[in-house]
Write an enzyme that holds these catalytic residues in place. Structure first.
Site, PDB file in Angstrom:
ATOM      1  N   ASP A  35       0.817  -1.209   0.000  1.00 52.56           N
ATOM      2  CA  ASP A  35       0.000   0.000   0.000  1.00 52.56           C
ATOM      3  C   ASP A  35       0.855   1.266   0.000  1.00 52.56           C
ATOM      4  O   ASP A  35       1.401   1.663   1.039  1.00 52.56           O
ATOM      5  CB  ASP A  35      -0.902  -0.019   1.243  1.00 52.56           C
ATOM      6  CG  ASP A  35      -1.727   1.234   1.359  1.00 52.56           C
ATOM      7  OD1 ASP A  35      -2.228   1.527   2.467  1.00 52.56           O
ATOM      8  OD2 ASP A  35      -1.882   1.938   0.336  1.00 52.56           O
ATOM      9  N   SER A 198      -0.527  15.801 -12.180  1.00 51.14           N
ATOM     10  CA  SER A 198      -0.843  15.434 -13.558  1.00 51.14           C
ATOM     11  C   SER A 198      -1.040  16.710 -14.377  1.00 51.14           C
ATOM     12  O   SER A 198      -1.433  17.749 -13.847  1.00 51.14           O
ATOM     13  CB  SER A 198      -2.128  14.589 -13.584  1.00 51.14           C
ATOM     14  OG  SER A 198      -2.654  14.460 -14.909  1.00 51.14           O
TER      15      SER A 198
HETATM   16  C1  LIG Z   1      -7.553  -1.796   2.820  1.00 50.87           C
HETATM   17  C2  LIG Z   1      -7.122  -0.391   3.116  1.00 50.87           C
HETATM   18  C3  LIG Z   1      -5.688  -0.211   2.665  1.00 50.87           C
HETATM   19  C4  LIG Z   1      -5.221   1.187   2.907  1.00 50.87           C
HETATM   20  N1  LIG Z   1      -6.112   2.117   2.236  1.00 50.87           N
HETATM   21  C5  LIG Z   1      -5.640   2.991   1.305  1.00 50.87           C
HETATM   22  N2  LIG Z   1      -4.353   3.023   1.000  1.00 50.87           N
HETATM   23  N3  LIG Z   1      -6.460   3.848   0.722  1.00 50.87           N
HETATM   24  C6  LIG Z   1      -7.532   2.019   2.553  1.00 50.87           C
HETATM   25  C7  LIG Z   1      -8.016   0.591   2.376  1.00 50.87           C
END
Ligand SMILES: CC1CCN(C(=N)N)CC1
Length: 327
Positions: A35, A198
């Site tokens: 993430d 962008s």
């Molecule tokens: C499952 C979660 C991961 C972290 N998030 C994100 N980077 N927007 C939210 C959802």
């Protein structure tokens, strides 16, 4: 060093992508959501409330000869989608893409919100910037930050795909994964995110609108969230579309042809195919479909819908940049 790891979509609509991560000695392999929109590496664990676990693989530090408890530390995170988790912290050996960090802070979940209990991942690997790590009383470093000095180049790349295995690379750029040139833009990490600007957008075969759109590159977000002016212009081209309070977003009859959406990276244009712009059925009878492009809450998000349409370089040099290429 350099290496790559498979990025697997967790369902056919690419809700999220997980990678295998080895933790401890002997290795405990968990499937984690990489993430770039957060900076905590946290895992379902032997400490997670059992009524909040539903089949996830649990990291158990007591079964690892290389684990060490970080006494007095804890973490607590809330995400933009309302989900959350909290717990305490160990360090242990962590290997991703063949790259090993011997004393990586591993945040053990003691509590997780329902989105994670019912979700497909065993936790997250946050690869945003350390400043937004939630560990207390002091922040801990991300895997990328700890691994950076070992990498041939201080970068990682994303080659995400629709309903197919893609990859993340660490320490190198695999030129076989993209076409043409990579265009780089500066990253403003002052809010802890991979934030870039962008150069504009186009809808279907329409004219390119030159307008600066600043947003974050977020592998942990599924959709594309942009300013309402852009979103309204897009759905004017989608017959039968409207903003639904019921579904809290733009919807349209399933089967509607959706135009492509192009975003600019300097003079480079990345086209998100029209098929990617209808996300999924919003209702049980599959008559109403939810758009992949939705209004942002102010922070624009280039999530997986955009990322899987490109090859992306997250360059963690002292002045970070982000590179985009077609593929
Ligand atoms: C499952 C979660 C991961 C972290 N998030 C994100 N980077 N927007 C939210 C959802």
């Amino acid at each position: 060093s350099e290496g790559s790891v498979t990025a697997s979509p967790t369902d056919t609509v690419d809700s999220e992508y997980t990678i295998p991560v080895s933790i401890g000695t002997p290795a405990q392999v968990l499937q984690l959501d990489l993430d770039t929109g957060s900076a905590d590496l946290w895992v379902f664990s032997s400490e997670t409330e059992s009524d909040e676990v539903s089949g996830q693989t649990l990291y158990d530090p007591s079964q690892s000869s290389t684990s060490s408890y970080m006494s007095g530390s804890s973490w607590q995170i809330s995400y933009g989608d309302g989900s959350s988790a909290d717990g305490d912290i160990y360090t242990d050996k962590v290997k991703i893409a063949g790259i090993t960090v011997s004393k990586q802070a591993v945040e053990l979940a003691q509590d997780v919100s329902s989105e994670f209990t019912t979700g497909p991942s065993d936790g997250l690997v946050g690869l945003a910037f350390d400043s937004i790590n939630t560990a207390m009383p002091s922040t801990v470093e991300t895997f990328f930050d700890n691994a950076k000095s070992k990498l041939d180049s201080p970068l990682f790349t994303a080659d995400l795909k629709h309903d197919a295995a893609g990859s993340y690379g660490f320490g190198f750029i695999d030129s076989s994964l993209y076409t043409g040139d990579i265009t780089y833009e500066d990253v403003d990490n002052s809010d802890g995110f991979w934030s870039w600007t962008s150069s504009g957008y186009a809808i279907g075969s329409g004219k390119f609108v030159k307008t600066k759109i600043t947003g974050i590159a977020d592998t942990g977000s599924t959709l594309l969230a942009l300013p309402s002016s852009v979103v309204k212009a897009y759905y004017k081209k989608v017959s039968g579309s409207s903003y639904s309070d019921t579904y809290t977003g733009y919807v349209f009859p399933c089967g509607t042809t959706t135009p492509s959406f192009t975003f600019g990276v300097g003079s480079l244009h990345i086209e998100i195919p029209g098929d990617y712009m209808s996300y999924a059925a919003a209702n049980d009878d599959g008559t109403t479909c939810y758009g992949s492009l939705q209004k942002s809450d102010g922070t624009n998000v280039f999530g997986d819908i955009a990322l899987k349409s490109a090859f992306v370089v997250f360059n963690g040099a002292s002045s970070p940049t982000i590179g985009w290429a077609n593929k």
